[in-house]
Motif scaffolding. Structure first.
Motif, PDB file in Angstrom:
ATOM      1  N   LYS A 183      48.501  70.440 -10.342  1.00 51.65           N
ATOM      2  CA  LYS A 183      47.907  70.975  -9.107  1.00 51.65           C
ATOM      3  C   LYS A 183      47.713  72.484  -9.089  1.00 51.65           C
ATOM      4  O   LYS A 183      47.760  73.122  -8.040  1.00 51.65           O
ATOM      5  CB  LYS A 183      48.708  70.535  -7.850  1.00 51.65           C
ATOM      6  CG  LYS A 183      49.084  69.087  -7.776  1.00 51.65           C
ATOM      7  CD  LYS A 183      48.046  68.123  -8.260  1.00 51.65           C
ATOM      8  CE  LYS A 183      46.844  67.964  -7.388  1.00 51.65           C
ATOM      9  NZ  LYS A 183      45.900  66.955  -8.004  1.00 51.65           N
TER      10      LYS A 183
ATOM     11  N   SER B 207      43.948  72.821 -13.078  1.00 57.83           N
ATOM     12  CA  SER B 207      43.623  72.447 -14.463  1.00 57.83           C
ATOM     13  C   SER B 207      42.303  71.681 -14.559  1.00 57.83           C
ATOM     14  O   SER B 207      41.571  71.830 -15.547  1.00 57.83           O
ATOM     15  CB  SER B 207      44.765  71.665 -15.109  1.00 57.83           C
ATOM     16  OG  SER B 207      45.261  70.708 -14.235  1.00 57.83           O
ATOM     17  N   THR B 208      41.964  70.893 -13.532  1.00 53.63           N
ATOM     18  CA  THR B 208      40.697  70.134 -13.590  1.00 53.63           C
ATOM     19  C   THR B 208      39.511  71.111 -13.574  1.00 53.63           C
ATOM     20  O   THR B 208      38.520  70.929 -14.290  1.00 53.63           O
ATOM     21  CB  THR B 208      40.606  69.168 -12.387  1.00 53.63           C
ATOM     22  OG1 THR B 208      41.812  68.408 -12.337  1.00 53.63           O
ATOM     23  CG2 THR B 208      39.424  68.238 -12.492  1.00 53.63           C
TER      24      THR B 208
ATOM     25  N   SER C  60      49.319  71.351  -2.452  1.00 51.70           N
ATOM     26  CA  SER C  60      48.366  70.503  -3.174  1.00 51.70           C
ATOM     27  C   SER C  60      49.068  69.272  -3.763  1.00 51.70           C
ATOM     28  O   SER C  60      48.564  68.143  -3.669  1.00 51.70           O
ATOM     29  CB  SER C  60      47.695  71.328  -4.274  1.00 51.70           C
ATOM     30  OG  SER C  60      46.728  70.577  -4.941  1.00 51.70           O
TER      31      SER C  60
ATOM     32  N   TYR D 130      44.836  80.943 -10.929  1.00 48.38           N
ATOM     33  CA  TYR D 130      43.839  80.282 -10.067  1.00 48.38           C
ATOM     34  C   TYR D 130      43.209  81.302  -9.112  1.00 48.38           C
ATOM     35  O   TYR D 130      41.993  81.350  -8.933  1.00 48.38           O
ATOM     36  CB  TYR D 130      44.552  79.175  -9.287  1.00 48.38           C
ATOM     37  CG  TYR D 130      43.678  78.357  -8.375  1.00 48.38           C
ATOM     38  CD1 TYR D 130      43.060  77.200  -8.831  1.00 48.38           C
ATOM     39  CD2 TYR D 130      43.482  78.724  -7.037  1.00 48.38           C
ATOM     40  CE1 TYR D 130      42.262  76.432  -7.989  1.00 48.38           C
ATOM     41  CE2 TYR D 130      42.685  77.976  -6.191  1.00 48.38           C
ATOM     42  CZ  TYR D 130      42.086  76.824  -6.669  1.00 48.38           C
ATOM     43  OH  TYR D 130      41.289  76.069  -5.828  1.00 48.38           O
TER      44      TYR D 130
ATOM     45  N   CYS E 234      30.438  74.196 -12.231  1.00 47.52           N
ATOM     46  CA  CYS E 234      31.844  73.764 -12.120  1.00 47.52           C
ATOM     47  C   CYS E 234      32.455  74.028 -10.745  1.00 47.52           C
ATOM     48  O   CYS E 234      33.654  73.796 -10.554  1.00 47.52           O
ATOM     49  CB  CYS E 234      32.687  74.482 -13.181  1.00 47.52           C
ATOM     50  SG  CYS E 234      32.124  74.126 -14.848  1.00 47.52           S
TER      51      CYS E 234
ATOM     52  N   ARG F 205      40.213  68.641  -3.510  1.00 48.16           N
ATOM     53  CA  ARG F 205      40.568  68.560  -2.088  1.00 48.16           C
ATOM     54  C   ARG F 205      39.888  69.735  -1.393  1.00 48.16           C
ATOM     55  O   ARG F 205      38.728  69.671  -1.070  1.00 48.16           O
ATOM     56  CB  ARG F 205      42.099  68.563  -1.948  1.00 48.16           C
ATOM     57  CG  ARG F 205      42.620  68.119  -0.590  1.00 48.16           C
ATOM     58  CD  ARG F 205      44.145  68.185  -0.547  1.00 48.16           C
ATOM     59  NE  ARG F 205      44.660  69.523  -0.784  1.00 48.16           N
ATOM     60  CZ  ARG F 205      45.011  70.385   0.164  1.00 48.16           C
ATOM     61  NH1 ARG F 205      44.928  70.035   1.426  1.00 48.16           N
ATOM     62  NH2 ARG F 205      45.472  71.588  -0.135  1.00 48.16           N
ATOM     63  N   LYS F 206      40.616  70.854  -1.237  1.00 44.69           N
ATOM     64  CA  LYS F 206      39.986  72.003  -0.569  1.00 44.69           C
ATOM     65  C   LYS F 206      39.555  73.073  -1.564  1.00 44.69           C
ATOM     66  O   LYS F 206      38.530  73.715  -1.395  1.00 44.69           O
ATOM     67  CB  LYS F 206      40.985  72.623   0.402  1.00 44.69           C
ATOM     68  CG  LYS F 206      41.208  71.816   1.662  1.00 44.69           C
ATOM     69  CD  LYS F 206      41.970  72.674   2.649  1.00 44.69           C
ATOM     70  CE  LYS F 206      42.027  72.049   4.007  1.00 44.69           C
ATOM     71  NZ  LYS F 206      42.827  72.873   4.932  1.00 44.69           N
ATOM     72  N   GLY F 207      40.402  73.304  -2.564  1.00 44.98           N
ATOM     73  CA  GLY F 207      40.076  74.329  -3.551  1.00 44.98           C
ATOM     74  C   GLY F 207      40.074  75.732  -2.973  1.00 44.98           C
ATOM     75  O   GLY F 207      39.188  76.542  -3.275  1.00 44.98           O
TER      76      GLY F 207
HETATM   77  N1  LIG Z   1      36.100  73.306  -9.239  1.00 42.38           N
HETATM   78  C1  LIG Z   1      37.168  73.677  -8.552  1.00 42.38           C
HETATM   79  N2  LIG Z   1      37.231  74.887  -7.948  1.00 42.38           N
HETATM   80  C2  LIG Z   1      38.313  75.263  -7.241  1.00 42.38           C
HETATM   81  N3  LIG Z   1      39.406  74.476  -7.064  1.00 42.38           N
HETATM   82  C3  LIG Z   1      39.387  73.264  -7.643  1.00 42.38           C
HETATM   83  C4  LIG Z   1      38.296  72.810  -8.420  1.00 42.38           C
HETATM   84  N4  LIG Z   1      38.570  71.571  -8.870  1.00 42.38           N
HETATM   85  C5  LIG Z   1      39.788  71.242  -8.408  1.00 42.38           C
HETATM   86  N5  LIG Z   1      40.280  72.251  -7.653  1.00 42.38           N
HETATM   87  C6  LIG Z   1      41.553  72.277  -6.917  1.00 42.38           C
HETATM   88  O1  LIG Z   1      42.647  72.296  -7.849  1.00 42.38           O
HETATM   89  C7  LIG Z   1      43.741  71.548  -7.303  1.00 42.38           C
HETATM   90  C8  LIG Z   1      44.083  70.405  -8.235  1.00 42.38           C
HETATM   91  O2  LIG Z   1      44.748  70.947  -9.347  1.00 42.38           O
HETATM   92  P1  LIG Z   1      44.717  70.223 -10.774  1.00 42.38           P
HETATM   93  O3  LIG Z   1      43.320  69.996 -11.163  1.00 42.38           O
HETATM   94  O4  LIG Z   1      45.542  71.047 -11.691  1.00 42.38           O
HETATM   95  O5  LIG Z   1      45.419  68.838 -10.462  1.00 42.38           O
HETATM   96  S1  LIG Z   1      45.973  67.807 -11.547  1.00 42.38           S
HETATM   97  O6  LIG Z   1      47.273  68.328 -11.981  1.00 42.38           O
HETATM   98  O7  LIG Z   1      45.010  67.721 -12.636  1.00 42.38           O
HETATM   99  O8  LIG Z   1      46.122  66.538 -10.829  1.00 42.38           O
HETATM  100  C9  LIG Z   1      43.290  71.052  -5.943  1.00 42.38           C
HETATM  101  O9  LIG Z   1      43.687  72.053  -5.013  1.00 42.38           O
HETATM  102  P2  LIG Z   1      43.858  71.782  -3.449  1.00 42.38           P
HETATM  103  O10 LIG Z   1      42.485  71.667  -2.896  1.00 42.38           O
HETATM  104  O11 LIG Z   1      44.556  72.997  -2.916  1.00 42.38           O
HETATM  105  O12 LIG Z   1      44.665  70.542  -3.286  1.00 42.38           O
HETATM  106  C10 LIG Z   1      41.783  71.003  -6.135  1.00 42.38           C
HETATM  107  O13 LIG Z   1      41.051  70.985  -4.949  1.00 42.38           O
END
Ligand SMILES: Nc1ncnc2c1ncn2[C@@H]1O[C@H](COP(=O)(O)OS(=O)(=O)O)[C@@H](OP(=O)(O)O)[C@H]1O
Length: 342
Positions: free
Chosen positions: A78, A81-82, A175, A240, A279, A304-306
């Protein structure tokens, strides 16, 4: 996969299974507050034993062999990483197809960058199993949440590169809490009997006590932070919040680090901007609004919210004060800090 030539996949799985059973018998275990998920403390970090995660981590640790050309995203869950997976994939593959035909417009980033902890035994495993990873064209784009100290030796000794992403602890825990809630709903739908009363307070308490998945949080972050100082050619340390603040700058750093810098021509043509837009969370949500990964996780639940600072909507002032104190104590003298807006 470091599979002995005469050893079949079944034999290797049996051997790991026996080892895991031994470890489960003798290592410390706890049940997560407010849930019935059991975690095991292995090499100073916590892993779920409910489900297959721990077994998958042991398999990865014992049998994965890194190649010099591998690029591995490392992170706590969270922390973004995605997002980093999508950026890395887009940078590495930018010459292979125009941006408007990118596989990121049809696939989830988790389907394009292989998680080394994914269940190698599961029929649902959607992409080459680790023992097939040898057949993937270099550079292999991989990911893991395992702390630096527990990585397989070949990752540490080969010339492969690590991209570490971290995030302020409060947004990370909020998250994680929401992701876990999604998980719980799914288990309830399947009528699986896991207690589902895990509150944000429970998540916070476990987190502060170091009992978070792949945690303790600060030890994980410091492990990679220190390696990035010691071996800057090996570990690129990203935050992040910095990526949100200036994605183009950090995308350029990433490209340089992996030896695929943007040319002046690409910069003039706006390629960096296009990758950032491809992205961004809005595009990712649109592409991944339906479907599941591993037959279980909703693709959309990874977006989710990012935002930076969503924790201000969820945590009490006393929680923030406690985290600030913990953070100061843990990070003191390290040169690393997180700004917590208040
Ligand atoms: N493209 C992009 N831009 C900005 N933020 C993003 C993006 N993609 C994923 N997210 C946000 O990253 C949070 C998820 O983290 P991970 O991807 O590491 O999750 S996981 O460990 O792979 O399950 C999660 O954060 P929160 O929204 O605060 O829950 C995601 O919304």
């Amino acid at each position: 996969m470091n599979q002995n030539q005469n050893q079949t996949m079944d034999e290797m799985c049996k051997e790991v299974q026996e080892e895991v059973e031994k470890l489960v018998k003798c290592l410390p275990k706890v049940t997560q507050r407010g849930s019935s998920f059991e975690m095991i403390k292995y090499q100073d970090s916590w892993y779920f034993i409910t489900g297959n995660l721990f077994r998958n981590v042991v398999t990865f640790q014992k049998h994965f062999v890194a190649k010099h050309t591998d690029i591995i995203i490392t992170s706590l869950p969270k922390t973004g990483s995605t997002w980093l997976k999508s950026l890395l994939f887009a940078v590495v593959n930018r010459a292979n197809h125009p941006i408007n035909q990118s596989p990121l417009l049809t696939c989830h980033p988790q389907e394009l960058v292989y998680s080394l902890e994914t269940d190698v035994y599961s029929e649902a495993f959607p992409y080459p199993r680790p023992h097939h990873l040898n057949e993937v064209k270099p550079p292999r784009l991989l990911s893991t949440h395992v702390p630096y100290t527990s990585l397989p030796e070949s990752i540490k000794t080969s010339e492969c590169r690590l991209l570490y992403i971290c995030r302020n602890p409060l947004d990370t825990l909020v998250s994680s809490y929401y992701f876990f809630q999604e998980y719980m709903k799914k288990f309830q739908e399947k009528k699986q009997d896991f207690a589902t009363k895990r509150s944000l307070g429970d998540t916070f308490e476990d987190f502060c006590n170091g009992k978070s998945l792949f945690g303790p949080f600060f030890e994980h972050v410091l492990g990679y932070w220190n390696m990035s100082l010691e071996r800057p050619d090996k570990v690129l340390f990203l935050k992040y919040e910095d990526l949100k603040n200036d994605p183009e700058l950090h995308l350029k750093r990433l490209a340089e680090f992996i030896g695929m810098s943007f040319s002046p021509k690409e910069e003039n043509e706006g390629v960096i901007k296009q990758i950032v837009e491809l992205c961004c969370i809005k595009t990712m949500k649109e592409v991944n609004k339906s479907g599941v990964i591993n037959k279980f996780f909703e693709k959309k639940s990874y977006f989710r919210k990012g935002e930076v600072g969503d924790w201000t909507n969820h945590l009490t002032p006393s929680m923030v004060e406690r985290m600030n104190k913990l953070m100061e104590a843990k990070l003191e003298g390290s040169g690393l800090s997180f700004k917590l807006l208040s």
